[in-house]
Write a protein that holds these residues in place. Structure first.
Motif, short mmCIF file in Angstrom:
data_model
loop_
_atom_site.label_atom_id
_atom_site.label_comp_id
_atom_site.label_asym_id
_atom_site.label_seq_id
_atom_site.Cartn_x
_atom_site.Cartn_y
_atom_site.Cartn_z
N UNK A 72 36.33 29.84 53.30
CA UNK A 72 37.78 30.04 53.34
C UNK A 72 38.19 30.86 52.12
N UNK A 73 38.99 31.89 52.35
CA UNK A 73 39.43 32.77 51.26
C UNK A 73 40.95 32.82 51.24
N UNK A 74 41.53 33.25 50.11
CA UNK A 74 42.99 33.30 50.03
C UNK A 74 43.57 34.33 50.98
N UNK A 75 44.84 34.16 51.36
CA UNK A 75 45.47 35.16 52.23
C UNK A 75 45.56 36.50 51.52
N UNK A 76 45.34 37.58 52.26
CA UNK A 76 45.31 38.93 51.68
C UNK A 76 46.60 39.68 52.02
N UNK A 77 46.94 40.63 51.15
CA UNK A 77 48.11 41.46 51.39
C UNK A 77 47.66 42.87 51.74
N UNK A 78 48.51 43.90 51.52
CA UNK A 78 48.17 45.23 52.01
C UNK A 78 46.89 45.77 51.38
N UNK A 79 46.28 46.73 52.06
CA UNK A 79 44.91 47.14 51.73
C UNK A 79 44.79 47.82 50.38
N UNK A 118 42.86 33.61 38.99
CA UNK A 118 42.53 32.19 38.91
C UNK A 118 43.01 31.44 40.15
N UNK A 119 44.23 31.74 40.60
CA UNK A 119 44.75 31.09 41.80
C UNK A 119 43.90 31.46 43.02
N UNK A 120 43.56 32.74 43.13
CA UNK A 120 42.77 33.19 44.28
C UNK A 120 41.39 32.57 44.29
N UNK A 121 40.76 32.43 43.12
CA UNK A 121 39.45 31.77 43.05
C UNK A 121 39.57 30.31 43.44
#
Length: 667
Positions: A363-370, A413-416
Motif C-alpha cells: 500500500x502506497x500513499x495517494x499520488x497527485x499529478x505526474x 516522512x508522512x508518505x513513508x
C-alpha cells in the motif's frame, strides 16, 4: 515522433517509459523473461515478447533477441531504460545496424565515457575540473607509488573499468600503498577482466552532486540543474534531492557549464548525467571535481522532473526522433524542492542484506499529478507480486515535492509512514530514521552520513511494544466481531455474567517472547497488560485493517495486517512485525534449534565448505549462498560435528530453510 517503440528493460523504469509513451500516443512493446511473464511492465505495454530465462544473461542482456523482437513487432526505436544494456555501446551500434533508433547517446559517446581513466583525460582537455591524480596508461607499480606520494595522502585507488564500489581502496599512508594496490588490482581483474587503475586524492568529506544534461542532434546542449545524491550505502544511493542544499547560484552555473562542456566533448545526444565530487571550502562554498558521466537516464530523474515540471522521457523521445530540445537554457527555472527515497527489499540491520519474498501487502500513499505533484510513486510491482533473487532489490521510488526543503522533508516522512509493505524486509523504517536524523534534517550532507549517524539509524525499536501489542489485540477483536448477529450467545466479546474475562496473547518479537492479556470487566471496561504494566484499552475499527486504538488517554490510528501467525502493525510513529503464536503448538520448539543452520534469505547455494562427519570450530565457514549479486557466508555457531548436508551446490533454497545440521560438541 515514433509510432511504436520497444522498451528493453523491466520493472518500474519500463512502466515509467510506457506511461509517457501512452500519453504521447506512441505504442509500446515490452520484453520479458520467464520470471516476468505476468509482471506489471508486461501489462503496461501494448505488446510483449518473451526473450528468455530468469537470469539477466539469458534474457535482458541478450541484445540479439531484443533487436529481433523490435524488428518482428515493427518498432522503430528501442528505449534501454537504465541498467542492463543501457550503457553498452555494442548494443547501441547493433540497433543502428538493424535500422533502429537507440533512444540514448551515440555509441562513440558511450564508449568515450565508459572507462574512467580515458574519460578523465578527455575532461582534462575540455577544461572540466578534475580531482588531483594520475590517470595515465603506465601501470608500473613503482610509478604508481611515486604518483601517490606526489598527490599526497590519503589517496583513492580506483579500477579504471570499475563500478559499484569494486576495485576501490583508500590508502592513508605511503607504507600501505603497495599492498592496497595489489589487492585492488586483483579485485579489478576478477570483476572486470582489467586491472588498470587510476589514483586520486581522497576527498575526506565528499558530497555527490550530479548535473542533468540534455543534448540534441542539432548541436545544442543544456543542463537541467543538479541533484544531491550524497546519502549512500555500499556506494549505492539511498536518498536523492534537487536542488542541492547550500548551492549558490554562481556555483550552479559554473557546475552546469562544466557538465555541458563534458557532454559536448563527446558529442552527446539525449539524457545524461555528469557526476561530480564536491567538498566544502573555508568560505562555505563548494569546490567540485569531475567523477564520471552516466550515459543514460538516471534512477533519480523524477526529482529533476518535479522541480522543473518537465517529462524527461518525453524529451528523450523527441530528441531521438530528431526534434530540437524543447527549451533553451534561459527558459529553465527551479520550482521548490523534491526528494526521492528508494524503497528496497533489504534488511538494513543485517548490513542491508537483500530480501526476497511475496508482497502480501503493498500500500502506497495517494499520488497527485505526474510532473510536479506533492507525492509520486514509480513502481513496477503490485500487491501479490514476488521480489525474486534474479534482479535488483528495488521495490519502488517514492518522490515528494514541496515549496521548500522543510516542506518536502515533512511530506516525505508522512508518505513513508503511509507506505505499508508486508511479506519481506524493506528499508522503509530505516528511510524514516535517515530523514529524521540531525545530519539529513540540517542538510549536513556527505557520503559518510549513514556511518556518522549509525547510532540513530540502526537497532532502534520501530514502535513501542505496547502499541504494537494493542494493534494485534484490536485486529483480533475486530475480526471476531465481524459478521456476528444479535444473538447474545453467538457474540465473542468476552462478556461474563460474573467477574472479569481474561484473554491471553502470546507474542514473539525479534525472538523474544511476550505475553499480553486483555481483561474485560462486567461493566465493559477493558485493560491491556504487558510486561508488568497495564493501560485502559479501547478499540474500534474503520474497516478491515484500520483501527482506532486508545491506550490510557492516548489514541493511535493503527493499520494492521495479519498473514498467518505474522501480524504487521503500522502507526504514524513507526511499524513493527510480531508473531502471534499458539503456546501449545510451540511448546516443544527450541529443543533441537541449536543444531539448525538456516538460510538467511532465498538464494542459491554456491559453496559447501564442510563435509558430513567433519569436526568444525565455532565461526568456521560452512556454506556460501548467493542472492541479488551478494554473497552470504553461513558459519558454525559453536564447536561440533556436521551431522548432515541437506542441499548441494547449485540448489535454490527459501529463506529459513535448513541447510545443514550440526551436532554440538559436548561441553
Amino acid at each position: 515522433m515514433f509510432s511504436k517503440i520497444l522498451i528493453a528493460n523491466r520493472g518500474e523504469i519500463a512502466c515509467r517509459v510506457a506511461a509517457t509513451a501512452r500519453r504521447l500516443g506512441v505504442r509500446t512493446v515490452a520484453v520479458y523473461s520467464d520470471a516476468d511473464a505476468n509482471a506489471k511492465h508486461v501489462l503496461a505495454c501494448d505488446e510483449a515478447v518473451h526473450i528468455g530465462g530468469n537470469a539477466p544473461r539469458d534474457s535482458y542482456l541478450r541484445a540479439e533477441r531484443i533487436v529481433e523482437a523490435a524488428r518482428a513487432t515493427g518498432a522503430q526505436a528501442i528505449h534501454p531504460g537504465y541498467g542492463f544494456l543501457s550503457e553498452n555501446e555494442d548494443f547501441a551500434q547493433a540497433c543502428a545496424d538493424a535500422g533502429l533508433v537507440f533512444i540514448g547517446p551515440p555509441p562513440a559517446a558511450i564508449k568515450a565515457m565508459g572507462l574512467k581513466a580515458e574519460s578523465k583525460q578527455l575532461m582534462e582537455k575540455a577544461g572540466v575540473p578534475l580531482v588531483p591524480g594520475y590517470h595515465g596508461a603506465d601501470q608500473d607499480p613503482v610509478l604508481l607509488q611515486r604518483e601517490a606520494d606526489r598527490i599526497g595522502y590519503p589517496v583513492l585507488i580506483k579500477a579504471s573499468a570499475g563500478g559499484g564500489g569494486k576495485g576501490m581502496r583508500i590508502v592513508t599512508k605511503a607504507e600501505e600503498f603497495a599492498a592496497a594496490l595489489a589487492s585492488c588490482q586483483r579485485e579489478a581483474r576478477n570483476s572486470f577482466g582489467d586491472d588498470a587503475v587510476l589514483i586520486e586524492r581522497y576527498v575526506t568529506r565528499p558530497r555527490h552532486i550530479e548535473i542533468q544534461v540534455f543534448g540534441d542532434s542539432h548541436g545544442d546542449c543544456i543542463y537541467l540543474f543538479e541533484r544531491d545524491c550524497s546519502v549512500q550505502r555500499r556506494h549505492q544511493k539511498v536518498l536523492e534531492e534537487a536542488p542541492a542544499p547550500g548551492m549558490s547560484e554562481a556555483r550552479r552555473r559554473e557546475m552546469g557549464a562544466a557538465a555541458v562542456a563534458a557532454a559536448k566533448a563527446v558529442g552527446y545526444v539525449g539524457a545524461g548525467t555528469v557526476e561530480f565530487i564536491a567538498e566544502p571550502t573555508a568560505d562555505g562554498d563548494l569546490r567540485f571535481f569531475f567523477m564520471e558521466m552516466n550515459t543514460r537516464l538516471q534512477v533519480e530523474h523524477p526529482v529533476t522532473e518535479a522541480i522543473t515540471g518537465l517529462d524527461l522521457v518525453e524529451w528523450q523521445l523527441r530528441v531521438a526522433s530528431g526534434e530540437p530540445l524543447p527549451l533553451k537554457q534561459d527558459q529553465l527555472r527551479i520550482h521548490g524542492h523534491a526528494i526521492e527515497a528508494r524503497i528496497c527489499a533489504e534488511n538494513p540491520d543485517a548490513n542491508f542484506l537483500p530480501a526476497t519474498g511475496t508482497l502480501d501487502v503493498y500500500r502506497t500513499p495517494p499520488c497527485t499529478n505526474f510532473e510536479r505533484g506533492e507525492v509520486r510513486v514509480d513502481a513496477g510491482v503490485r500487491e501479490g507480486d514476488a521480489i525474486s533473487p534474479h534482479y535488483d532489490s528495488m521495490v519502488a521510488k517514492l518522490i515528494v515535492w514541496g515549496a521548500d526543503r522543510a516542506q518536502a522533508l515533512a511530506r516525505l516522512d508522512v508518505a513513508l509512514a503511509q507506505t505499508h509493505i508486508v511479506g519481506l524486509h524493506t528499508n522503509v523504517a530505516f528511510l524514516r530514521r535517515v530523514v529524521a536524523s540531525r545530519s539529513f534534517a540540517q542538510a549536513d550532507l556527505d557520503t559518510a552520513l549513514i556511518d556518522r549517524e549509525r547510532s540513530a539509524l540502526f537497532g532502534t525499536p520501530p514502535l513501542a511494544l505496547e502499541v504494537a501489542a494493542a494493534g494485534v489485540v484490536a485486529h483480533a477483536l475486530a475480526h471476531e466481531r465481524a459478521g456476528e448477529d444479535a444473538d447474545p450467545w453467538s457474540r465473542r466479546d468476552a462478556w461474563r455474567m460474573h467477574g472479569a474475562a481474561v484473554r491471553r496473547f502470546d507474542l514473539e518479537v525479534d525472538g523474544a517472547h511476550h505475553v499480553a492479556t486483555l481483561s474485560r470487566t462486567h461493566d465493559g471496561e477493558q485493560v491491556l497488560a504487558l510486561g508488568g504494566q497495564q493501560w485502559p484499552f479501547a478499540a474500534s475499527t474503520r474497516g478491515g485493517t484500520l483501527h482506532d486504538v486508545t491506550l490510557d488517554r492516548r489514541r493511535w490510528p493503527l493499520s494492521v495486517y495479519a498473514v498467518g501467525e505474522r501480524v504487521s502493525v503500522f502507526a504514524p510513529e513507526g511499524a513493527a512485525t510480531l508473531h502471534e503464536i499458539d503456546p501449545i503448538a510451540h511448546a516443544a520448539d527450541g529443543a533441537g534449534e541449536a543444531g539448525r543452520l538456516t538460510a538467511p534469505m532465498p538464494g542459491k547455494v554456491i559453496a559447501l565448505l564442510a563435509r558430513a562427519g567433519e569436526s568444525v570450530k565455532k565461526g568456521q565457514a560452512l556454506a556460501v549462498m548467493e542472492a541479488m549479486k551478494m554473497e552470504h557466508t553461513i558459519t558454525a555457531p559453536c564447536d561440533g560435528t556436521v551431522a548432515e548436508l541437506l542441499y548441494t551446490v547449485g540448489d535454490q533454497v527459501l529463506e529459513g530453510e535448513e541447510l545443514l545440521r550440526l551436532d554440538a560438541a559436548a561441553a
